[in-house]
Design an enzyme around this catalytic site. Structure first.
Site, PDB file in Angstrom:
ATOM      1  N   GLU A  92      -0.115 -15.711   0.589  1.00 50.64           N
ATOM      2  CA  GLU A  92      -1.656 -15.930   0.243  1.00 50.64           C
ATOM      3  C   GLU A  92      -1.909 -14.666  -0.904  1.00 50.64           C
ATOM      4  OE1 GLU A  92      -4.049 -14.954   3.701  1.00 50.64           O
ATOM      5  OE2 GLU A  92      -3.173 -16.683   4.773  1.00 50.64           O
ATOM      6  N   CYS A 105      -6.395  -9.696  -4.941  1.00 49.17           N
ATOM      7  CA  CYS A 105      -5.642  -9.172  -3.748  1.00 49.17           C
ATOM      8  C   CYS A 105      -4.364  -9.956  -3.709  1.00 49.17           C
ATOM      9  CB  CYS A 105      -6.613  -9.163  -2.582  1.00 49.17           C
ATOM     10  SG  CYS A 105      -5.597  -8.397  -1.124  1.00 49.17           S
ATOM     11  N   CYS A 112       5.316  -9.875   7.122  1.00 47.43           N
ATOM     12  CA  CYS A 112       5.634  -8.529   7.026  1.00 47.43           C
ATOM     13  C   CYS A 112       6.300  -8.110   8.332  1.00 47.43           C
ATOM     14  CB  CYS A 112       4.019  -7.830   6.927  1.00 47.43           C
ATOM     15  SG  CYS A 112       4.416  -5.935   6.980  1.00 47.43           S
ATOM     16  N   CYS A 116       1.649  -4.927  12.684  1.00 50.19           N
ATOM     17  CA  CYS A 116       0.707  -3.923  13.180  1.00 50.19           C
ATOM     18  C   CYS A 116      -0.096  -4.886  14.447  1.00 50.19           C
ATOM     19  CB  CYS A 116      -0.511  -3.607  12.081  1.00 50.19           C
ATOM     20  SG  CYS A 116       0.209  -2.485  10.963  1.00 50.19           S
ATOM     21  N   CYS A 119      -2.906  -7.341  12.899  1.00 49.89           N
ATOM     22  CA  CYS A 119      -2.787  -8.342  11.506  1.00 49.89           C
ATOM     23  C   CYS A 119      -2.135  -9.447  11.626  1.00 49.89           C
ATOM     24  CB  CYS A 119      -1.925  -7.181  10.629  1.00 49.89           C
ATOM     25  SG  CYS A 119      -1.642  -8.034   8.959  1.00 49.89           S
ATOM     26  N   CYS A 336      -5.966 -11.209   5.409  1.00 48.81           N
ATOM     27  CA  CYS A 336      -5.070 -11.728   4.929  1.00 48.81           C
ATOM     28  C   CYS A 336      -4.145 -12.288   5.780  1.00 48.81           C
ATOM     29  CB  CYS A 336      -4.284 -10.680   3.873  1.00 48.81           C
ATOM     30  SG  CYS A 336      -4.024 -11.423   2.430  1.00 48.81           S
TER      31      CYS A 336
HETATM   32  N1  SAH Z   1       0.884  -3.592   4.344  1.00 44.75           N
HETATM   33  C1  SAH Z   1      -0.375  -2.480   3.522  1.00 44.75           C
HETATM   34  C2  SAH Z   1      -0.996  -3.627   2.704  1.00 44.75           C
HETATM   35  C3  SAH Z   1      -1.408  -4.952   3.265  1.00 44.75           C
HETATM   36  S1  SAH Z   1      -2.624  -4.739   4.698  1.00 44.75           S
HETATM   37  C4  SAH Z   1      -1.203  -1.862   4.490  1.00 44.75           C
HETATM   38  O1  SAH Z   1      -1.199  -2.091   5.727  1.00 44.75           O
HETATM   39  O2  SAH Z   1      -1.842  -1.075   3.932  1.00 44.75           O
HETATM   40  C5  SAH Z   1      -3.849  -4.570   3.543  1.00 44.75           C
HETATM   41  C6  SAH Z   1      -5.243  -3.916   4.629  1.00 44.75           C
HETATM   42  O3  SAH Z   1      -5.726  -4.998   5.533  1.00 44.75           O
HETATM   43  C7  SAH Z   1      -4.550  -2.896   5.642  1.00 44.75           C
HETATM   44  O4  SAH Z   1      -5.572  -1.756   5.498  1.00 44.75           O
HETATM   45  C8  SAH Z   1      -5.003  -3.338   7.085  1.00 44.75           C
HETATM   46  O5  SAH Z   1      -5.077  -2.589   7.979  1.00 44.75           O
HETATM   47  C9  SAH Z   1      -6.069  -4.580   6.572  1.00 44.75           C
HETATM   48  N2  SAH Z   1      -5.963  -5.519   7.958  1.00 44.75           N
HETATM   49  C10 SAH Z   1      -4.989  -6.298   8.365  1.00 44.75           C
HETATM   50  N3  SAH Z   1      -5.576  -7.036   9.456  1.00 44.75           N
HETATM   51  C11 SAH Z   1      -6.935  -6.689   9.476  1.00 44.75           C
HETATM   52  C12 SAH Z   1      -8.010  -7.101  10.336  1.00 44.75           C
HETATM   53  N4  SAH Z   1      -7.702  -7.952  11.527  1.00 44.75           N
HETATM   54  N5  SAH Z   1      -9.027  -6.777  10.275  1.00 44.75           N
HETATM   55  C13 SAH Z   1      -9.375  -5.811   9.239  1.00 44.75           C
HETATM   56  N6  SAH Z   1      -8.500  -5.336   8.413  1.00 44.75           N
HETATM   57  C14 SAH Z   1      -7.270  -5.659   8.466  1.00 44.75           C
HETATM   58 FE1  SF4 Z   2       2.080  -5.340   7.375  1.00 46.66          FE
HETATM   59 FE2  SF4 Z   2      -0.322  -6.135   8.141  1.00 46.66          FE
HETATM   60 FE3  SF4 Z   2       0.616  -3.752   8.911  1.00 46.66          FE
HETATM   61 FE4  SF4 Z   2      -0.057  -4.142   6.453  1.00 46.66          FE
HETATM   62  S1  SF4 Z   2      -1.458  -4.285   8.234  1.00 46.66           S
HETATM   63  S2  SF4 Z   2       1.799  -2.736   7.196  1.00 46.66           S
HETATM   64  S3  SF4 Z   2       0.368  -6.463   6.112  1.00 46.66           S
HETATM   65  S4  SF4 Z   2       1.389  -5.774   9.481  1.00 46.66           S
END
Ligand code: SAH
Ligand code: SF4
Length: 354
Positions: A92, A105, A112, A116, A119, A336
């Site tokens: 995406e 973006c 990934c 997390c 995410c 995302c």
């Molecule tokens: N892996 C990198 C970059 C991609 S994620 C990182 O983690 O920084 C980019 C941002 O999207 C991160 O700050 C992450 O915490 C946020 N993000 C992911 N899932 C989310 C969600 N469900 N609600 C709000 N922010 C989210």
């Molecule tokens: Fe990976 Fe999503 Fe965690 Fe960023 S927020 S490191 S994309 S799992």
């Protein structure tokens, strides 16, 4: 097999072209077609001779992903793209519209590995790294598709950029080259979950690029529960790396903090965060969690409005600049990874399509 032209930095391409007997200014011409005019087919590059066009077509391609789906927010025009790569895998990218600029973006990995808890990308698994060319191509494909000029880039799409370090750095250099897209280093932000040695390396390799660190919790006890990689790289190690990064670059560091109701949105969390960030030129983005459907484990509720405000006030009391991130594209699969996740699960119903 043809080589993807987007995988080469300018100077590398000069050498590649020289091997075919093409002068340096031919690279400039091709760069102009590809990055400025968004013409990707060598046969249409009319200021090159037929022979040169044939030679280039035989040896190179400009690999652009195939568009599988688009969602456009009716609220703020935020546009989300689902692309299919050469090997059939999907990623995406998102376009964000501000009054004075358009921000892209972009993704750095297919899925990934960090996983997390909140995410969608992490929950959908991990396939592979993207090549520099696949990272760059997202920008070109969006510009072509929406007829826009992208001025800012955030590496905040799918994947952890610093786990694909070399290709990410290369993609930045390619997108920066003034003969091509020419994006200023200062208008590029790399967001990382926090890999200490790579953060310091970034200070050496790309000192002008902005850094964002996804912290999300001020203690290891809490961060362990939502960011599995924290067991390997602790909060203290990340903060130490951020300080070192700052010493080397003098850049301000952005910290991203996803707020989850009654998990990390307490006054005590804000106080601890302020303490942790003391002495760092920090900017904090407070992001109310975007609930992602179908993720097991802890309940990911959005924080109450008053809890958000309380958090912000405590940081400000300690002179830490912060903002509650204005949400974009709330009516589409905003976080995302969600659009792709839906495709992978076979559900194909969308809101507004572009
Ligand atoms: N892996 C990198 C970059 C991609 S994620 C990182 O983690 O920084 C980019 C941002 O999207 C991160 O700050 C992450 O915490 C946020 N993000 C992911 N899932 C989310 C969600 N469900 N609600 C709000 N922010 C989210
Ligand atoms: Fe990976 Fe999503 Fe965690 Fe960023 S927020 S490191 S994309 S799992």
């Amino acid at each position: 097999m043809k080589k993807n032209l987007l995988n080469f930095q300018y100077e590398e391409l000069v050498k590649e072209f020289a091997n075919l007997g093409l002068e340096r200014y031919r690279v400039d011409q091709v760069y102009d077609w590809v990055f400025k005019k968004k013409v990707f087919d060598f046969s249409s590059m009319t200021n090159l001779s037929k022979e040169h066009r044939r030679q280039l077509s035989e040896n190179f391609e400009v690999s652009i992903p195939k568009l599988l789906d688009v969602q456009v927010s009716m609220v703020d025009k935020t546009t989300k793209f689902l692309w299919e790569l050469g090997d059939g895998r999907t990623i995406e990218s998102v376009l964000l519209f501000h009054p004075d600029r358009v921000t892209a973006c972009i993704s750095t990995q297919v899925g990934c590995p960090v996983k997390c808890a909140f995410c969608a990308t992490g929950q959908s698994g991990y396939d592979r790294n993207l090549s520099a060319g696949e990272i760059v191509a997202q920008v070109l494909a969006m510009e072509l598709n929406r007829k826009v000029n992208i001025g800012n880039i955030v590496y905040m799409g799918m994947g952890e950029p610093l786990l694909n370090y070399d290709e990410v750095v290369k993609s930045v250099k390619i997108l920066h080259n003034p003969k091509g897209k020419g994006i200023s280093m200062r208008r590029i932000t790399i967001s990382t979950v926090g890999i200490p040695e790579r953060i310091v390396q970034l200070a050496h390799d790309l000192p002008e690029v902005k850094l964002a660190i996804s912290l999300h919790a001020p203690t290891n006890y809490k961060r362990d529960q939502i960011v599995p990689l924290n067991k390997k790289y602790s909060v203290e190690e990340i903060i130490h790396a951020a300080k070192e990064y700052q010493r080397l670059t003098k850049n301000r560091v952005t910290f991203e903090y996803v707020l989850i109701r009654e998990f990390n949105d307490f006054a005590d969390d804000a106080e601890k965060l302020a303490e942790l960030l003391r002495g760092i030129g920090a900017y904090v983005n407070l992001i109310p969690v975007n609930p992602v459907s179908g993720i097991d484990g802890i309940v990911l509720g959005r924080p109450h409005h008053w809890a958000l405000e309380r958090f912000k006030e405590i940081l400000e009391k300690h002179n830490i600049e912060c903002e509650i991130r204005r949400e974009k594209g709330t009516d589409i699969d905003a976080a995302c990874g969600q659009l792709r996740r839906r495709h992978l699960s076979g559900a194909g119903k969308f809101g507004q399509r572009g």
